[in-house]
Design a protein around this motif. Sequence first.
Motif, PDB file in Angstrom:
ATOM      1  N   MET A 118       0.862  -1.166   0.000  1.00 20.67           N
ATOM      2  CA  MET A 118       0.000   0.000   0.000  1.00 20.67           C
ATOM      3  C   MET A 118       0.906   1.226   0.000  1.00 20.67           C
ATOM      4  SD  MET A 118      -3.220   0.925   2.490  1.00 20.67           S
ATOM      5  CE  MET A 118      -2.481   0.531   4.023  1.00 20.67           C
ATOM      6  N   GLU A 119       0.858   1.957  -1.074  1.00 19.26           N
ATOM      7  CA  GLU A 119       1.712   3.124  -1.206  1.00 19.26           C
ATOM      8  C   GLU A 119       1.237   4.274  -0.327  1.00 19.26           C
ATOM      9  OE1 GLU A 119       2.287   4.162  -5.268  1.00 19.26           O
ATOM     10  OE2 GLU A 119       2.901   2.137  -5.793  1.00 19.26           O
ATOM     11  N   GLN A 120      -0.032   4.339  -0.054  1.00 19.60           N
ATOM     12  CA  GLN A 120      -0.565   5.404   0.800  1.00 19.60           C
ATOM     13  C   GLN A 120      -0.572   4.932   2.253  1.00 19.60           C
ATOM     14  OE1 GLN A 120      -2.863   4.478  -1.811  1.00 19.60           O
ATOM     15  NE2 GLN A 120      -2.501   6.098  -3.279  1.00 19.60           N
ATOM     16  N   TRP A 121       0.593   4.887   2.867  1.00 18.16           N
ATOM     17  CA  TRP A 121       0.708   4.450   4.248  1.00 18.16           C
ATOM     18  C   TRP A 121      -0.007   5.407   5.189  1.00 18.16           C
ATOM     19  CZ3 TRP A 121       2.824   7.980   7.472  1.00 18.16           C
ATOM     20  CH2 TRP A 121       3.574   8.991   6.887  1.00 18.16           C
ATOM     21  N   TYR A 122      -0.236   6.622   4.760  1.00 18.86           N
ATOM     22  CA  TYR A 122      -0.839   7.641   5.607  1.00 18.86           C
ATOM     23  C   TYR A 122      -2.364   7.526   5.669  1.00 18.86           C
ATOM     24  CZ  TYR A 122      -1.240   9.644   0.955  1.00 18.86           C
ATOM     25  OH  TYR A 122      -1.492   9.817  -0.373  1.00 18.86           O
ATOM     26  N   LEU A 123      -2.981   6.731   4.811  1.00 17.69           N
ATOM     27  CA  LEU A 123      -4.440   6.601   4.793  1.00 17.69           C
ATOM     28  C   LEU A 123      -5.014   6.160   6.148  1.00 17.69           C
ATOM     29  CD1 LEU A 123      -7.098   6.701   3.196  1.00 17.69           C
ATOM     30  CD2 LEU A 123      -6.672   4.325   2.571  1.00 17.69           C
ATOM     31  N   PRO A 124      -4.526   5.063   6.741  1.00 21.35           N
ATOM     32  CA  PRO A 124      -5.107   4.688   8.046  1.00 21.35           C
ATOM     33  C   PRO A 124      -4.813   5.710   9.145  1.00 21.35           C
ATOM     34  CG  PRO A 124      -3.341   3.182   7.448  1.00 21.35           C
ATOM     35  CD  PRO A 124      -3.553   4.084   6.273  1.00 21.35           C
ATOM     36  N   ILE A 125      -3.704   6.424   9.027  1.00 24.53           N
ATOM     37  CA  ILE A 125      -3.346   7.413  10.043  1.00 24.53           C
ATOM     38  C   ILE A 125      -4.309   8.609   9.986  1.00 24.53           C
ATOM     39  CG2 ILE A 125      -1.489   8.909  10.898  1.00 24.53           C
ATOM     40  CD1 ILE A 125      -0.905   5.891  11.140  1.00 24.53           C
ATOM     41  N   THR A 126      -4.813   8.933   8.794  1.00 23.50           N
ATOM     42  CA  THR A 126      -5.725  10.074   8.676  1.00 23.50           C
ATOM     43  C   THR A 126      -7.086   9.792   9.301  1.00 23.50           C
ATOM     44  OG1 THR A 126      -6.446   9.362   6.471  1.00 23.50           O
ATOM     45  CG2 THR A 126      -4.624  10.942   6.584  1.00 23.50           C
ATOM     46  N   ILE A 127      -7.397   8.549   9.533  1.00 23.10           N
ATOM     47  CA  ILE A 127      -8.677   8.181  10.149  1.00 23.10           C
ATOM     48  C   ILE A 127      -8.622   8.341  11.673  1.00 23.10           C
ATOM     49  CG2 ILE A 127     -10.328   6.277  10.428  1.00 23.10           C
ATOM     50  CD1 ILE A 127      -9.398   5.256   7.697  1.00 23.10           C
ATOM     51  N   LEU A 128      -7.414   8.377  12.221  1.00 23.03           N
ATOM     52  CA  LEU A 128      -7.242   8.428  13.681  1.00 23.03           C
ATOM     53  C   LEU A 128      -7.925   9.609  14.373  1.00 23.03           C
ATOM     54  CD1 LEU A 128      -3.635   7.143  14.316  1.00 23.03           C
ATOM     55  CD2 LEU A 128      -5.781   6.099  14.994  1.00 23.03           C
ATOM     56  N   PRO A 129      -7.903  10.834  13.830  1.00 24.39           N
ATOM     57  CA  PRO A 129      -8.594  11.917  14.546  1.00 24.39           C
ATOM     58  C   PRO A 129     -10.094  11.661  14.734  1.00 24.39           C
ATOM     59  CG  PRO A 129      -7.100  12.837  12.947  1.00 24.39           C
ATOM     60  CD  PRO A 129      -7.123  11.356  12.707  1.00 24.39           C
ATOM     61  N   GLY A 130     -10.727  11.066  13.737  1.00 26.00           N
ATOM     62  CA  GLY A 130     -12.150  10.735  13.875  1.00 26.00           C
ATOM     63  C   GLY A 130     -12.386   9.692  14.949  1.00 26.00           C
ATOM     64  N   ILE A 131     -11.534   8.683  14.982  1.00 26.99           N
ATOM     65  CA  ILE A 131     -11.650   7.660  16.023  1.00 26.99           C
ATOM     66  C   ILE A 131     -11.367   8.283  17.388  1.00 26.99           C
ATOM     67  CG2 ILE A 131     -10.722   5.476  16.883  1.00 26.99           C
ATOM     68  CD1 ILE A 131     -10.101   4.716  13.983  1.00 26.99           C
ATOM     69  N   GLY A 132     -10.409   9.204  17.422  1.00 24.06           N
ATOM     70  CA  GLY A 132     -10.094   9.894  18.682  1.00 24.06           C
ATOM     71  C   GLY A 132     -11.281  10.675  19.220  1.00 24.06           C
ATOM     72  N   LEU A 133     -12.019  11.336  18.322  1.00 24.96           N
ATOM     73  CA  LEU A 133     -13.215  12.064  18.761  1.00 24.96           C
ATOM     74  C   LEU A 133     -14.285  11.113  19.288  1.00 24.96           C
ATOM     75  CD1 LEU A 133     -13.559  14.834  16.030  1.00 24.96           C
ATOM     76  CD2 LEU A 133     -13.023  15.129  18.449  1.00 24.96           C
ATOM     77  N   LEU A 134     -14.430   9.963  18.635  1.00 25.84           N
ATOM     78  CA  LEU A 134     -15.378   8.959  19.137  1.00 25.84           C
ATOM     79  C   LEU A 134     -14.958   8.460  20.518  1.00 25.84           C
ATOM     80  CD1 LEU A 134     -16.080   6.865  15.921  1.00 25.84           C
ATOM     81  CD2 LEU A 134     -17.727   8.241  17.185  1.00 25.84           C
ATOM     82  N   ILE A 135     -13.663   8.240  20.690  1.00 28.11           N
ATOM     83  CA  ILE A 135     -13.156   7.798  22.000  1.00 28.11           C
ATOM     84  C   ILE A 135     -13.424   8.860  23.063  1.00 28.11           C
ATOM     85  CG2 ILE A 135     -11.033   7.331  23.304  1.00 28.11           C
ATOM     86  CD1 ILE A 135     -10.007   5.832  20.802  1.00 28.11           C
ATOM     87  N   LEU A 136     -13.172  10.112  22.722  1.00 31.25           N
ATOM     88  CA  LEU A 136     -13.383  11.203  23.677  1.00 31.25           C
ATOM     89  C   LEU A 136     -14.852  11.307  24.091  1.00 31.25           C
ATOM     90  CD1 LEU A 136     -12.213  13.645  25.198  1.00 31.25           C
ATOM     91  CD2 LEU A 136     -12.729  15.006  23.171  1.00 31.25           C
ATOM     92  N   SER A 137     -15.753  11.286  23.112  1.00 28.55           N
ATOM     93  CA  SER A 137     -17.172  11.415  23.460  1.00 28.55           C
ATOM     94  C   SER A 137     -17.675  10.192  24.217  1.00 28.55           C
ATOM     95  CB  SER A 137     -18.014  11.655  22.208  1.00 28.55           C
ATOM     96  OG  SER A 137     -18.009  10.521  21.377  1.00 28.55           O
ATOM     97  N   THR A 138     -17.194   9.014  23.849  1.00 25.25           N
ATOM     98  CA  THR A 138     -17.608   7.799  24.557  1.00 25.25           C
ATOM     99  C   THR A 138     -17.074   7.804  25.984  1.00 25.25           C
ATOM    100  OG1 THR A 138     -17.624   6.607  22.459  1.00 25.25           O
ATOM    101  CG2 THR A 138     -17.623   5.288  24.446  1.00 25.25           C
ATOM    102  N   SER A 139     -15.848   8.276  26.163  1.00 28.86           N
ATOM    103  CA  SER A 139     -15.278   8.366  27.516  1.00 28.86           C
ATOM    104  C   SER A 139     -16.087   9.332  28.378  1.00 28.86           C
ATOM    105  CB  SER A 139     -13.834   8.839  27.455  1.00 28.86           C
ATOM    106  OG  SER A 139     -13.037   7.919  26.776  1.00 28.86           O
ATOM    107  N   ASN A 140     -16.487  10.468  27.796  1.00 31.71           N
ATOM    108  CA  ASN A 140     -17.298  11.427  28.545  1.00 31.71           C
ATOM    109  C   ASN A 140     -18.643  10.825  28.936  1.00 31.71           C
ATOM    110  OD1 ASN A 140     -15.369  13.427  28.501  1.00 31.71           O
ATOM    111  ND2 ASN A 140     -16.150  14.362  26.636  1.00 31.71           N
TER     112      ASN A 140
END
Length: 128
Positions: A1-23
């Motif tokens: 996979m030449e676009q190694w950064y693709l899964p990394i760009t999804i992390l902020p969205g998952i982080g927001l889900l984690i934050l709201s779920t933690s709250n």
Amino acid sequence: MEQWYLPITILPGIGLLILSTSNQLIALSGEIAERLKLEICNDEISQRKLRQLKLLNKGLVGLYIGAGMMVASGILSGVQNFYSFSNSFGISTMLLGVLSVFISITFLILYSLRAVRIRQDQFKESTY
């Protein structure tokens, strides 16, 4: 996979889900603790709230796993540029991460649907 950064760009969205779920988890834990102080912990609503807490916990664990898989996928895909091994490791890791996030979102949807019913029942109980 030449676009190694693709899964990394999804992390902020998952982080927001984690934050709201933690709250939500913290708020629900506080609410359950208040019910325990009032010694009404054995009623049906308290039991339902405890099941809700379990759903939130499962959703949060799945989101953590998904975030970890996305990071691992990015690393595997990036390392692939320097070492020759199969491209499928990065892709399969990313797909497992996406599946984990999807399952977690399903838990969060169930939590939301049940939370409305619990609030309605709690309101009916308080008006009597």
